[in-house]
Design a protein around this motif. Structure first.
Motif, short mmCIF file in Angstrom:
data_model
loop_
_atom_site.label_atom_id
_atom_site.label_comp_id
_atom_site.label_asym_id
_atom_site.label_seq_id
_atom_site.Cartn_x
_atom_site.Cartn_y
_atom_site.Cartn_z
N GLU A 40 3.98 -62.37 8.51
CA GLU A 40 2.60 -62.77 8.19
C GLU A 40 2.51 -64.27 8.00
O GLU A 40 1.56 -64.92 8.46
CB GLU A 40 2.14 -62.06 6.92
N ASN A 82 -1.26 -59.61 13.77
CA ASN A 82 -2.36 -59.52 12.81
C ASN A 82 -3.72 -59.61 13.47
O ASN A 82 -4.71 -60.03 12.87
CB ASN A 82 -2.22 -60.61 11.73
N HIS A 85 -6.76 -57.81 11.68
CA HIS A 85 -7.25 -58.57 10.53
C HIS A 85 -8.11 -59.73 10.99
O HIS A 85 -9.20 -59.96 10.47
CB HIS A 85 -6.07 -59.07 9.70
N ASP A 88 -11.52 -58.54 12.37
CA ASP A 88 -12.41 -58.11 11.31
C ASP A 88 -12.95 -59.31 10.53
O ASP A 88 -14.13 -59.36 10.16
CB ASP A 88 -11.67 -57.17 10.35
N LYS A 89 -12.09 -60.29 10.32
CA LYS A 89 -12.51 -61.53 9.64
C LYS A 89 -13.61 -62.23 10.43
O LYS A 89 -14.64 -62.62 9.87
CB LYS A 89 -11.29 -62.44 9.48
N ASN A 236 -13.53 -57.76 1.60
CA ASN A 236 -12.60 -57.06 2.47
C ASN A 236 -11.17 -57.26 1.99
O ASN A 236 -10.73 -58.39 1.77
CB ASN A 236 -12.73 -57.59 3.91
N ASP A 237 -10.45 -56.16 1.83
CA ASP A 237 -9.06 -56.20 1.42
C ASP A 237 -8.16 -55.98 2.63
O ASP A 237 -8.29 -54.98 3.34
CB ASP A 237 -8.77 -55.11 0.37
N TYR A 238 -7.25 -56.94 2.86
CA TYR A 238 -6.29 -56.84 3.95
C TYR A 238 -4.88 -56.77 3.34
O TYR A 238 -4.74 -56.59 2.13
CB TYR A 238 -6.41 -58.05 4.87
N ARG A 239 -3.88 -56.92 4.16
CA ARG A 239 -2.51 -56.90 3.67
C ARG A 239 -2.22 -58.17 2.88
O ARG A 239 -2.15 -59.25 3.44
CB ARG A 239 -1.55 -56.79 4.86
N SER A 242 -7.36 -60.88 0.20
CA SER A 242 -8.72 -60.35 0.25
C SER A 242 -9.64 -61.51 0.62
O SER A 242 -9.28 -62.68 0.46
CB SER A 242 -9.14 -59.77 -1.11
#
Length: 258
Positions: A40, A82, A85, A88-89, A236-239, A242
Motif C-alpha cells: 500500500e 488499489n 479504492h 471509489d475515491k 468512506n472506510d478503506y483499508r 478513511s
C-alpha cells in the motif's frame, strides 16, 4: 504515521517491513517479504508521482525488487492493486464537486498530478517534494499558516496525506468556505493497536472507540469552535484509511446557544 514534513517522512515505517528470507545467492542482500502495508505504501508513493528509483529508496529496497513488484501488481487482473479504492475515491470526489460546485480549490497534498486539474476554475496545488510541478512546494503546516495570515479563502480544501494532517485541520476549516475533504491516515494505527496518537489528539482511550465516526465527531467540534457547521456528506472506510467529505455552513448565533 505523522504529517509529512520532510523527505524523510516518505520512508516506510520499520514496523511495516516483512521478515528477511535466507539469501539463495541470487541477490546482494537477504530478500525481504512484501507485507500488505508495504505494498500500500509503495502504491501510494506511485500515485503521488514518485518514480521506482525513489520508491526503492523510501522502502529500503533495491530498484530491481521494486520494479518487478510494480509490474506484477499492474498485471494482476489487468488492474493495479488499489484500483478499487482509487476509483471509489474519484467517484465520490465527482459527486462532492457536483454537490458544492467549488470554483477555487486548494489541494494540500496533491503529489505530481492533482485530481482537480481541469475540473475547477482556480486550482492551487502543493507538495513538499520540489520535483513536482506544483503551485506551492511547502511543508503543509507552514503553508496553511502563511495562507491564513494572508487572508486566503478557498471554496474547497482537500487534505490527502499518507498519515495524519491533524495540525492543518483548524486553519483549513477557517479558510474553507464550501467544503473540506480529509483523508484520515491515522486509522491505520488501529491495525497495530496503537492509541498514542488518537488518545492525545482525539481523546480516544479504547480500541473499540477507535472508529472513523468518532474521529469525524471530534473534527466537527473543531468546526464548531470556528463557527462552522461541518456536515459529513460521505464517509468512506478503506483499508487502513478513511476519507470524509464535509459540506460547510456557517453556524448561526441561535444554533450555538441551543
Amino acid at each position: 504515521m505523522e504529517l509529512f514534513n520532510t523527505d524523510k517522512d516518505y520512508y516506510l515505517p520499520k514496523e511495516y517491513m516483512g521478515e528477511e528470507i535466507k539469501n539463495g545467492g541470487l541477490t546482494k542482500n537477504n530478500p525481504r517479504k512484501w507485507t500488505e502495508k508495504e505494498i500500500e505504501w509503495a502504491l501510494n508513493l506511485k500515485e503521488k508521482g514518485f518514480k521506482n528509483k525513489d520508491i526503492a529508496k523510501f522502502l529500503y529496497r533495491e530498484l530491481v525488487s521494486v520494479s518487478i513488484k510494480m509490474k506484477r501488481l499492474a498485471k494482476k487482473n489487468g488492474v493495479t492493486y488499489n484500483e478499487p479504492h482509487r476509483e471509489d475515491k474519484y467517484l465520490h470526489n465527482d459527486l462532492f464537486l457536483a454537490e458544492i460546485n467549488p470554483e477555487t480549490v486548494l489541494d494540500l497534498f496533491s503529489g505530481a498530478n492533482s485530481y482537480y486539474e481541469g475540473k475547477v476554475d482556480e486550482l492551487y496545488t502543493n507538495d513538499i517534494d520540489e520535483r513536482f510541478n506544483t503551485y506551492y512546494s511547502e511543508k503543509a503546516e507552514k503553508l496553511v499558516c502563511k495562507l491564513y495570515y494572508e487572508g486566503a479563502k478557498f471554496d474547497l480544501i482537500d487534505i490527502d496525506p499518507f498519515g495524519s494532517a491533524y495540525d492543518c485541520f483548524d486553519l483549513c476549516i477557517k479558510m474553507a468556505k464550501k467544503g473540506l475533504i480529509i483523508t484520515l491516515g491515522e486509522i491505520g494505527h488501529k491495525r497495530w493497536k496503537r492509541l498514542d496518537f488518537v488518545r492525545s489528539h482525539y481523546g480516544i482511550e479504547k480500541l473499540e472507540d477507535f472508529t472513523s465516526n468518532r474521529i469525524v465527531d471530534e473534527i466537527i467540534k473543531i468546526g464548531a469552535r470556528n463557527k462552522k457547521k461541518l456536515i459529513p456528506i460521505f464517509l468512506n472506510d478503506y483499508r487502513n484509511i478513511s476519507r470524509v467529505y464535509f459540506k460547510i455552513e456557517k453556524i448561526k448565533i441561535t444554533e450555538q446557544w441551543n
